[in-house]
Design a protein around this motif. Structure first.
Motif, PDB file in Angstrom:
ATOM      1  N   LEU A 270     -19.425 -20.309  75.174  1.00 18.02           N
ATOM      2  CA  LEU A 270     -19.952 -21.072  76.306  1.00 18.02           C
ATOM      3  C   LEU A 270     -21.167 -21.901  75.914  1.00 18.02           C
ATOM      4  O   LEU A 270     -21.396 -22.978  76.467  1.00 18.02           O
ATOM      5  N   ALA A 271     -21.944 -21.393  74.964  1.00 14.31           N
ATOM      6  CA  ALA A 271     -23.178 -22.091  74.571  1.00 14.31           C
ATOM      7  C   ALA A 271     -22.889 -23.400  73.845  1.00 14.31           C
ATOM      8  O   ALA A 271     -23.740 -24.297  73.808  1.00 14.31           O
ATOM      9  N   LYS A 272     -21.685 -23.541  73.296  1.00  7.61           N
ATOM     10  CA  LYS A 272     -21.361 -24.766  72.546  1.00  7.61           C
ATOM     11  C   LYS A 272     -21.256 -25.977  73.461  1.00  7.61           C
ATOM     12  O   LYS A 272     -21.674 -27.082  73.096  1.00  7.61           O
ATOM     13  N   THR A 273     -20.674 -25.779  74.649  1.00 10.03           N
ATOM     14  CA  THR A 273     -20.520 -26.892  75.604  1.00 10.03           C
ATOM     15  C   THR A 273     -20.870 -26.385  77.008  1.00 10.03           C
ATOM     16  O   THR A 273     -19.966 -26.128  77.814  1.00 10.03           O
ATOM     17  N   PRO A 274     -22.144 -26.229  77.307  1.00 13.03           N
ATOM     18  CA  PRO A 274     -22.558 -25.616  78.585  1.00 13.03           C
ATOM     19  C   PRO A 274     -22.491 -26.577  79.774  1.00 13.03           C
ATOM     20  O   PRO A 274     -23.488 -26.889  80.426  1.00 13.03           O
ATOM     21  N   THR A 275     -21.285 -27.067  80.030  1.00 11.63           N
ATOM     22  CA  THR A 275     -21.056 -27.928  81.194  1.00 11.63           C
ATOM     23  C   THR A 275     -19.821 -27.401  81.924  1.00 11.63           C
ATOM     24  O   THR A 275     -19.014 -26.650  81.348  1.00 11.63           O
ATOM     25  N   LEU A 276     -19.650 -27.803  83.159  1.00 12.28           N
ATOM     26  CA  LEU A 276     -18.460 -27.391  83.896  1.00 12.28           C
ATOM     27  C   LEU A 276     -17.195 -27.850  83.186  1.00 12.28           C
ATOM     28  O   LEU A 276     -16.262 -27.070  82.976  1.00 12.28           O
ATOM     29  N   ASN A 277     -17.155 -29.113  82.784  1.00 12.43           N
ATOM     30  CA  ASN A 277     -15.957 -29.621  82.116  1.00 12.43           C
ATOM     31  C   ASN A 277     -15.722 -28.939  80.773  1.00 12.43           C
ATOM     32  O   ASN A 277     -14.577 -28.648  80.398  1.00 12.43           O
ATOM     33  N   GLY A 278     -16.812 -28.660  80.062  1.00 14.90           N
ATOM     34  CA  GLY A 278     -16.688 -27.976  78.781  1.00 14.90           C
ATOM     35  C   GLY A 278     -16.142 -26.573  78.940  1.00 14.90           C
ATOM     36  O   GLY A 278     -15.256 -26.142  78.180  1.00 14.90           O
ATOM     37  N   TRP A 279     -16.653 -25.849  79.925  1.00 17.93           N
ATOM     38  CA  TRP A 279     -16.190 -24.483  80.150  1.00 17.93           C
ATOM     39  C   TRP A 279     -14.751 -24.456  80.655  1.00 17.93           C
ATOM     40  O   TRP A 279     -13.973 -23.587  80.276  1.00 17.93           O
ATOM     41  N   TRP A 280     -14.412 -25.409  81.511  1.00 11.76           N
ATOM     42  CA  TRP A 280     -13.041 -25.432  82.015  1.00 11.76           C
ATOM     43  C   TRP A 280     -12.050 -25.710  80.887  1.00 11.76           C
ATOM     44  O   TRP A 280     -10.968 -25.131  80.848  1.00 11.76           O
ATOM     45  N   SER A 281     -12.438 -26.567  79.959  1.00 11.75           N
ATOM     46  CA  SER A 281     -11.581 -26.839  78.798  1.00 11.75           C
ATOM     47  C   SER A 281     -11.365 -25.564  77.990  1.00 11.75           C
ATOM     48  O   SER A 281     -10.242 -25.277  77.564  1.00 11.75           O
ATOM     49  N   LEU A 282     -12.433 -24.782  77.793  1.00 10.79           N
ATOM     50  CA  LEU A 282     -12.306 -23.531  77.076  1.00 10.79           C
ATOM     51  C   LEU A 282     -11.400 -22.547  77.807  1.00 10.79           C
ATOM     52  O   LEU A 282     -10.567 -21.862  77.192  1.00 10.79           O
ATOM     53  N   ILE A 283     -11.559 -22.475  79.099  1.00  6.59           N
ATOM     54  CA  ILE A 283     -10.738 -21.556  79.916  1.00  6.59           C
ATOM     55  C   ILE A 283      -9.272 -21.945  79.808  1.00  6.59           C
ATOM     56  O   ILE A 283      -8.384 -21.073  79.695  1.00  6.59           O
ATOM     57  N   GLU A 284      -8.976 -23.231  79.849  1.00  9.94           N
ATOM     58  CA  GLU A 284      -7.586 -23.679  79.714  1.00  9.94           C
ATOM     59  C   GLU A 284      -7.037 -23.314  78.324  1.00  9.94           C
ATOM     60  O   GLU A 284      -5.905 -22.864  78.196  1.00  9.94           O
ATOM     61  N   GLN A 285      -7.872 -23.505  77.305  1.00  9.90           N
ATOM     62  CA  GLN A 285      -7.427 -23.205  75.931  1.00  9.90           C
ATOM     63  C   GLN A 285      -7.116 -21.721  75.743  1.00  9.90           C
ATOM     64  O   GLN A 285      -6.234 -21.354  74.971  1.00  9.90           O
ATOM     65  N   HIS A 286      -7.846 -20.870  76.485  1.00  5.64           N
ATOM     66  CA  HIS A 286      -7.676 -19.425  76.344  1.00  5.64           C
ATOM     67  C   HIS A 286      -6.698 -18.853  77.378  1.00  5.64           C
ATOM     68  O   HIS A 286      -6.607 -17.638  77.555  1.00  5.64           O
TER      69      HIS A 286
END
Length: 290
Positions: A270-286
């Motif tokens: 989460l610390a790599k891209t601490p934005t809503l869009n960044g976190w949502w991208s991570l959630i989709e990837q996982h």
């Protein structure tokens, strides 16, 4: 008339059939813990097992709501109120809490956490002279789970007021307490037949345990906004969430909630891209997105 000395009673286990069959949705709901202040609990005997049991049930509901991303809101009367501020309450109840301002705090076992909202309570309904409706609209939530004291006064009036604002109220049958069993029963029957839906605490607990809700981008944004202080400008999904005031403790709490839903992410992720869009991208990837 002041609040009388209160005695334990058997919590009603039945009530009039609910006229509505709403489905409680974690993405739409807010939990309201109503007036659970030491002053109001004091009208039962000291160290009351009746009050302790209520606190235990509400604490369990609160924990599940937090795990589901449901914002938690408290109401609390101010310890000092002028005659003008109390107005007609003086005629009905006398000076009330202003005689014991030291007992204003929320009762032990239910103390608000940093990400909870505490609203100043001025009248029976939690919506009166408060930003509750506006806050819920901003979060995109239109369901209100209500627990606390007293069932036939503030809890009931808040449920009625919610209904008249097109917010679906869910009154916790065993998550409220009252002057006596008759008043408690009346409140349940009225809500069930006139302005809302009566549910047991276990129904909220099972909501989280039997089927964790799939995470959506809207739910993620709503959860983040529930953790942030009131914003002075529109929320930017590409803005650094730390700049908005999100702290590491809140981030860890989010990770814990997601882990309970089967989504494994780390603080470093989460610390790599601490934005809503960044976190949502991570959630989709996982694979955690609905």
């Amino acid at each position: 008339m002041a609040i009388p000395a209160l005695q334990p009673y058997q919590t009603p286990s039945e009530w009039a059939p609910n006229k509505v069959k709403w489905t409680l949705d974690p993405a739409r709901a807010v939990l309201l813990i109503h007036d659970m202040q030491a002053y109001f609990a004091d009208f039962w005997e000291a160290d009351s097992a009746f009050v302790s049991a209520l606190v235990e049930r509400l604490a369990a509901v609160r924990a599940q709501c937090k795990a589901l991303g449901i914002p938690v809101v408290y109401t609390a009367q101010p310890g000092v109120q002028s005659d003008a501020e109390r107005a007609l309450l003086n005629d009905m109840w006398g000076p009330g809490i202003t005689q014991h301002p030291e007992r204003q705090a929320i009762i032990a076992g239910l103390a608000p956490e940093p990400d909870d909202t505490v609203l100043v309570k001025w009248r029976y309904s939690a919506f009166q002279r408060s930003p509750l409706e506006h806050m819920m609209a901003e979060l995109g939530r239109d369901q209100l789970i209500i627990g606390g004291i007293y069932a036939h006064i503030g809890c009931l009036m808040t449920a009625c007021d919610a209904f008249m604002r097109d917010i679906q109220p869910f009154l916790l049958a065993d998550g409220v307490a009252d002057f006596n069993q008759a008043d408690h029963q009346m409140a349940l029957n009225y809500v069930a037949t006139r302005c809302g839906q009566v549910v047991r605490c276990v129904e909220v607990l099972n909501l989280g345990r039997t089927a964790a809700p799939a995470l959506t981008r809207a739910a993620l944004q709503a959860r983040l906004l529930s953790l942030l202080d009131e914003l002075d400008e529109p929320f930017d999904p590409d803005e650094n969430l730390l700049d908005y005031g999100l702290d590491s403790i809140q981030v860890m709490a989010l990770l814990s909630e997601w882990r309970a839903q089967g989504l494994e992410l780390s603080f470093t992720d989460l610390a790599k891209t601490p934005t809503l869009n960044g976190w949502w991208s991570l959630i989709e990837q996982h694979g955690g997105a609905a």
